[in-house]
Design an enzyme around this catalytic site. Structure first.
Site, mmCIF file in Angstrom:
data_model
loop_
_atom_site.group_PDB
_atom_site.id
_atom_site.type_symbol
_atom_site.label_atom_id
_atom_site.label_comp_id
_atom_site.label_asym_id
_atom_site.label_seq_id
_atom_site.Cartn_x
_atom_site.Cartn_y
_atom_site.Cartn_z
ATOM 1 N N CYS A 18 14.862 47.533 7.716
ATOM 2 C CA CYS A 18 14.775 46.718 9.033
ATOM 3 C C CYS A 18 14.864 45.339 8.949
ATOM 4 O O CYS A 18 15.543 44.706 9.593
ATOM 5 C CB CYS A 18 13.325 47.156 9.802
ATOM 6 S SG CYS A 18 13.048 48.794 10.198
ATOM 7 N N CYS A 23 25.146 40.308 0.353
ATOM 8 C CA CYS A 23 24.499 40.563 1.389
ATOM 9 C C CYS A 23 23.416 39.753 1.836
ATOM 10 O O CYS A 23 23.460 38.768 1.424
ATOM 11 C CB CYS A 23 24.150 42.191 1.479
ATOM 12 S SG CYS A 23 22.977 42.611 0.571
#
Length: 377
Positions: free
Chosen positions: A200, A335
């Site tokens: 998340c 990322c």
């Protein structure tokens, strides 16, 4: 239709104050006085006092579940407040289990709350979960989910399970001892590698969705305790909050599937070279590599490495070859923190790109070590 006998024996007679407090429950078909007495006599363990744990604890405490054990080793952080509605701004820095316990006690003095500020592992799971009538798994990581599932299967304790990411959720109820009993390992026999599934923190989650899903989990627990309705046994409920559609798929014991998985060769492990953020910065002044940012578009507003090509990891993983997708030259993938970059880089190596590396620590490391003017997130 799968129906079960009540999990919990009747507790003491209700007091006049309790009849008043739970009056709306007592009017519900299938509930009544006896069901409420079972709730007050129930022992429920809640794993995780976060996004799913918040509605679970809130609605089980409000329902009058007599004993709640809240298991969580984390502390309240600012980023939690978007969805973890048990916690308040003045709880930041305190253990989540303590914050959740205070919330539950303030909501309903009938409820006894015990906290366990530790992470569940295969070694301690049975000790932590033994003696409960049902366990609700609101964990946010796969090692904990599998430890809970395996322990409850061994103990014979039902588990209400769910997982949420972005706009999507999955839910099921695993009850040992029923016909064609299943566990998490029948749904996902092998835990995924950390780099295969974004967290998340990396991909985000719609705050209202965890409220929706946690409420369903609490309702599943109430049905199991009281013995009415049809729990999610042998079924996986899929929730798409973006379209507000739900569907379900049947779940059966893996059996031969598990045996086949056991015979499968170990997945190929690809060794990847890594460069620190400072090393990547130095490369930009000499012979710049091809920089590939595999975050989602919404993450780019928080900063990118200069000159990077931005392609979400899901799209990179659809490439069958690298022709026309990337310029020639060495490729450095990044990322937010690293897991998605490693997954994309490994895929590029598999389809034939040789000079591929990963920027260790991702954009967070770039912000910390190279460009502190960018927002930290």
């Amino acid at each position: 239709m799968t129906t079960l006998a009540p999990l919990v024996e009747l507790g003491p007679e209700l007091t006049p104050a309790q009849v008043s407090r739970y009056s709306r429950h007592l009017l519900v078909p299938g509930m009544g006085i006896e069901a409420q007495r079972r709730l007050l006599n129930a022992r429920v363990a809640v794993v995780g006092a976060g996004g799913l744990g918040s509605p679970i604890v809130a609605y089980l405490a409000a329902a009058g579940v007599g004993h709640l054990t809240i298991i969580d080793d984390d502390i309240v952080d600012t980023t939690n407040l978007q969805r973890q509605v048990m916690h308040r701004a003045d709880s930041i820095g305190t253990p989540k289990a303590d914050s959740a316990s205070g919330f539950a006690r303030a909501l309903n003095p009938d409820v006894t709350v015990v906290t366990r500020q530790q992470r569940i592992t295969p070694e301690n799971a049975q000790d932590l979960l033994r003696g409960h009538d049902v366990v609700l798994d609101g964990a946010d990581n796969f090692p904990t989910r599998y430890a809970v599932s395996d322990a409850c299967a061994a103990l014979g304790v039902p588990v209400v399970w769910a997982a949420v990411l972005r706009f999507d959720a999955q839910l099921s109820t695993f009850v040992p001892g029923v016909t064609d009993a299943v566990t998490l390992r029948d749904l996902y026999p092998v835990p995924p590698r950390p780099e295969d599934v974004p967290s998340c923190a990396e991909a985000g989650v719609l705050g209202a969705l965890v409220g929706q899903v946690g409420s369903i989990m609490a309702a599943e627990a109430v049905k199991l305790i009281c013995g009415f309705g049809e729990p999610l046994i042998g079924r996986v409920l899929l929730v798409d909050a973006l379209t507000q559609r739900t569907r379900e798929i049947p779940l059966r014991p893996a059996g031969a599937v598990l045996a086949a998985v056991a015979r499968e060769p170990v997945r190929e492990m690809i060794a990847l070279r890594e460069h620190s953020a400072r090393e990547v910065c130095a490369m930009l002044t000499d012979e710049p590599p091809v920089l590939l940012d595999v975050r989602e578009p919404a993450e780019h507003q928080l900063g990118t490495v200069p000159g990077a090509l931005c392609v979400p990891v899901g799209e990179v993983l659809t490439w069958d070859d690298f022709d026309h997708h990337l310029p020639d030259g060495p490729v450095v993938v990044y990322c937010k923190a690293g897991p998605r970059a490693r997954r994309a880089a490994a895929h590029l190596v598999r389809i034939g790109r040789e000079d591929v590396s990963v920027m260790t620590g991702g954009m967070l490391a770039w912000i910390e070590h190279v460009d502190p003017s960018l927002p930290s997130y």
